[in-house]
Enzyme design. Structure first.
Site: not given
Length: 270
Positions: A170, A174
């Site tokens: 994750y 990002k």
């Protein structure tokens, strides 16, 4: 009486991805409340029934001045995005603002135990989906006078600035969004296209439920003993950035709840 921000948003066509719940839903509602007399909202998500409910909530709250077009869309598939843009009704084709909100996190596994499926769905949604949607909408912006005009608002995360254990994939997605956004802003510097990134810290939405594969108890434990941000907190910032005068670019915003200082530095009440 309309506010200055409401007047600047008047007549805009706004596309919000991941709009069936959480930040996306709150953003749709906040745009409608800010400019309720003359606005068009294109709302996309995988859950069409939930999107229709959002559209009904907007109509019930602000009336007929905001036209809402809910469309089922999985942004992780480029062919879906291309078809979606090509088939937009004529009155919704001239998109002015793109809010790339769709994104998710799956699992807390550490290497080498990260599931291939989780890795793929996070990159396909958070990175590939955001980039494909941007590339699909950008030509609409670029054909306007003076090199082009429009807003691209990308939802990043504090996780894109500082990685943490159990969130490597994750965080990587990002960080990719952050790099893409920074480069895109420089590539479009000669235009009137604004490129904006908003990086929330801890926000209480369905996000953690997805991370724990639907385990609500584990998701709730993430927020125990603290006061996280709400979807509405972030929605207000998104709409604020879109509602600035044309020459003002809120390029980069990091938003924490009071108890948080980094992804791993938090104070919890005992």
């Amino acid at each position: 009486m309309a506010t200055a921000m409401g007047k600047r948003l008047d007549g805009k066509t706004i596309l919000v991805t991941g709009a069936s719940s959480g930040i996306g839903k709150a953003t749709a509602l906040e745009f409608a409340r800010t400019s309720p007399k003359n606005l068009k909202l294109i709302l996309t998500a995988r859950r069409f029934d939930a999107l229709k409910q959002v559209a009904e909530e907007i109509k019930a709250e602000v009336g007929e001045g905001v036209k809402v077009l809910p469309i089922q869309l999985d942004v992780s598939k480029k062919e879906n995005i291309d078809k979606f843009i090509a088939e937009l009704p004529e009155e919704f084709k001239e998109i002015d603002i793109l809010v790339n909100n769709a994104g998710l996190v799956r699992g807390v596994a550490k290497a080498p135990e990260i599931a291939a499926e989780d890795l793929e769905v996070m990159f396909n949604t958070n990175v590939h989906g955001l980039i494909h949607m941007t590339q699909a909408v950008l030509p609409i912006f670029q054909k306007r006078p003076d090199g082009g005009r429009g807003d691209i608002i990308n939802l990043g995360s504090v996780a894109g600035r500082e990685a943490y254990p159990g969130g490597s994939i994750y965080c990587a997605t990002k960080a990719a969004v952050r790099s893409f956004t920074d480069a895109l802003r420089k590539e479009l510097i000669a235009t009137r296209i604004r490129v904006i990134e908003i990086d929330p810290g801890q926000v209480e939405t369905e996000f953690s439920v997805v991370r724990f594969y639907g385990d609500k108890a584990k998701a709730d434990a993430v927020y125990a003993g603290c006061d996280p941000l709400t979807a509405e907190d972030i929605a207000e910032v998104i709409v604020f950035t879109a509602g600035r005068p044309e020459n003002v670019v809120i390029a980069d915003t990091l938003i924490y709840p009071q108890h948080q200082g980094s992804p791993t530095t938090m104070h919890r009440r005992s």
